[in-house]
Scaffold this motif. Structure first.
Motif, short mmCIF file in Angstrom:
data_model
loop_
_atom_site.label_atom_id
_atom_site.label_comp_id
_atom_site.label_asym_id
_atom_site.label_seq_id
_atom_site.Cartn_x
_atom_site.Cartn_y
_atom_site.Cartn_z
N LEU A 299 -37.89 -24.79 -19.43
CA LEU A 299 -38.04 -26.11 -19.66
C LEU A 299 -39.19 -27.01 -20.48
O LEU A 299 -39.52 -27.36 -21.21
N ARG A 300 -40.39 -26.44 -19.60
CA ARG A 300 -41.49 -27.34 -20.88
C ARG A 300 -41.92 -26.20 -21.69
O ARG A 300 -42.58 -27.19 -22.81
N LEU A 301 -40.99 -25.08 -21.48
CA LEU A 301 -41.98 -24.42 -23.38
C LEU A 301 -40.68 -25.40 -24.74
O LEU A 301 -41.39 -25.32 -25.48
N ILE A 302 -39.11 -25.46 -24.00
CA ILE A 302 -38.58 -26.40 -25.21
C ILE A 302 -38.76 -28.08 -24.77
O ILE A 302 -38.90 -27.65 -26.26
N SER B 241 -43.96 -25.79 -37.39
CA SER B 241 -42.72 -26.72 -37.24
C SER B 241 -41.30 -24.94 -37.12
O SER B 241 -41.01 -25.50 -35.77
N ALA B 242 -41.59 -24.79 -37.74
CA ALA B 242 -40.36 -23.67 -37.43
C ALA B 242 -40.33 -22.50 -36.34
O ALA B 242 -39.56 -22.33 -35.36
N ALA B 243 -41.45 -22.33 -36.15
CA ALA B 243 -42.08 -21.31 -34.71
C ALA B 243 -42.02 -22.10 -33.18
O ALA B 243 -41.09 -21.74 -32.72
N GLY B 244 -42.18 -23.68 -33.50
CA GLY B 244 -42.17 -24.09 -32.21
C GLY B 244 -39.99 -24.81 -32.49
O GLY B 244 -39.91 -24.76 -31.07
N LEU B 245 -39.98 -24.96 -33.09
CA LEU B 245 -37.85 -25.31 -32.56
C LEU B 245 -37.28 -23.70 -31.98
O LEU B 245 -37.09 -23.65 -31.96
N LEU B 246 -38.13 -22.38 -33.04
CA LEU B 246 -37.60 -21.33 -32.69
C LEU B 246 -37.89 -20.61 -31.01
O LEU B 246 -37.08 -20.55 -30.24
N LEU B 247 -39.52 -20.87 -30.89
CA LEU B 247 -39.70 -20.92 -29.42
C LEU B 247 -38.42 -22.66 -28.21
O LEU B 247 -38.23 -21.31 -27.68
N ALA B 248 -38.18 -23.33 -28.99
CA ALA B 248 -37.47 -24.07 -28.16
C ALA B 248 -36.01 -23.75 -28.03
O ALA B 248 -34.94 -23.31 -26.81
N LEU B 249 -35.39 -23.05 -29.02
CA LEU B 249 -34.22 -22.06 -28.99
C LEU B 249 -34.06 -20.79 -28.13
O LEU B 249 -33.30 -20.65 -27.97
N SER C 289 -35.92 -20.10 -25.80
CA SER C 289 -36.64 -20.71 -23.95
C SER C 289 -34.98 -21.74 -23.92
O SER C 289 -34.84 -21.25 -22.72
N PHE C 290 -34.75 -21.86 -24.29
CA PHE C 290 -33.17 -22.70 -24.41
C PHE C 290 -31.97 -21.38 -24.09
O PHE C 290 -31.34 -21.36 -23.09
N ILE C 291 -31.99 -20.54 -24.47
CA ILE C 291 -30.70 -19.40 -24.38
C ILE C 291 -31.23 -18.93 -22.85
O ILE C 291 -30.42 -19.01 -22.41
#
Length: 229
Positions: A155-158, A123-131, A133-135
């Motif tokens: 966007l897909r990674l987010i 879960s932490a890895a998924g949220l970090l991936l989204a962050l 990619s978003f930056i």
């Protein structure tokens, strides 16, 4: 136009950062608790294999673990079964508890504890991936690099990161809900399954995937027009 775009990117970054910090604030204690309980469950299994018939060494006093609960009243004819004291008026006010965390006697469940640790880390890895990619997406937009395939990938990674986080939160919530349902019964409330749903991450994930497809369609049309010209 450039100033407004920079301002929008800054606001989005702040909003996403606040969401990430809140998710981390709620997730970090669960990860630490899952690691502690998984470690203790492993130690317990090893000790049990060495000394099967002697369990007296485990009784060092009762230990308790936090259990989050979502509650709904048993009867809607009495939607406020509790009361809270108002220190300013000196009177009791009717109240309804919707979310609460209780302490329950720790019961070692090896499968449950070993499951929660990797799920919390994922879960932490998924949220970090989204962050991340978003930056990267915001930095690209700030440089006026908008309609590019790299941004579609970001966007897909987010979207994937948010959906993975939602699934992990659902699993953690289900484990807590299943445990509470089997071990806890309250007089005026029934335990609700609403704790399973983290709609914000799910909605953000699908919105990101939708934007990625819109960008991809736009880029495909642009490339076809360039080829015809």
């Amino acid at each position: 136009m450039k100033r407004r775009l920079n301002l929008l990117c800054t606001v989005l970054l702040i909003a996403f950062g606040a969401h990430f910090l809140m998710q981390t604030y709620y997730l970090l204690p669960e990860m630490m608790q899952a690691f502690k309980e998984g470690y203790e469950a492993g130690i317990h299994m090893g000790e049990k294999a060495v000394e099967e018939n002697d369990k007296s060494h485990l009784l060092k006093g009762e230990e308790f673990m936090p259990v989050p609960l979502a509650l709904t009243p048993h009867s809607y004819t009495n939607p406020m079964p509790d009361s809270l004291y108002n220190a300013k008026t000196g009177k009791w006010m009717p109240a309804q508890i919707e979310n609460i965390t209780v302490e329950y006697k720790k019961e070692i469940d090896l499968v449950q504890h070993l499951l929660l640790l990797p799920v919390s880390l994922l879960s932490a890895a998924g949220l970090l991936l989204a962050l991340i990619s978003f930056i990267r997406l915001l930095l690209a937009i700030n440089k006026s690099v908008i309609f590019e395939w790299k941004n579609v990938k970001r966007l897909r990674l987010i979207g994937v990161g948010f959906i993975v986080t939602f699934i992990c939160h659902f699993i953690i919530g289900y484990v807590n809900y299943h445990f509470a349902w089997n071990h806890i019964m309250l007089a005026d409330y029934k335990i609700s399954s609403t704790i399973l749903w983290d709609n914000v991450n799910l909605i953000l994930g699908f919105i990101s995937l939708l934007l990625a497809e819109v960008f991809a369609i736009g880029l495909s049309l642009k490339e076809k027009q360039e080829l015809t010209i």
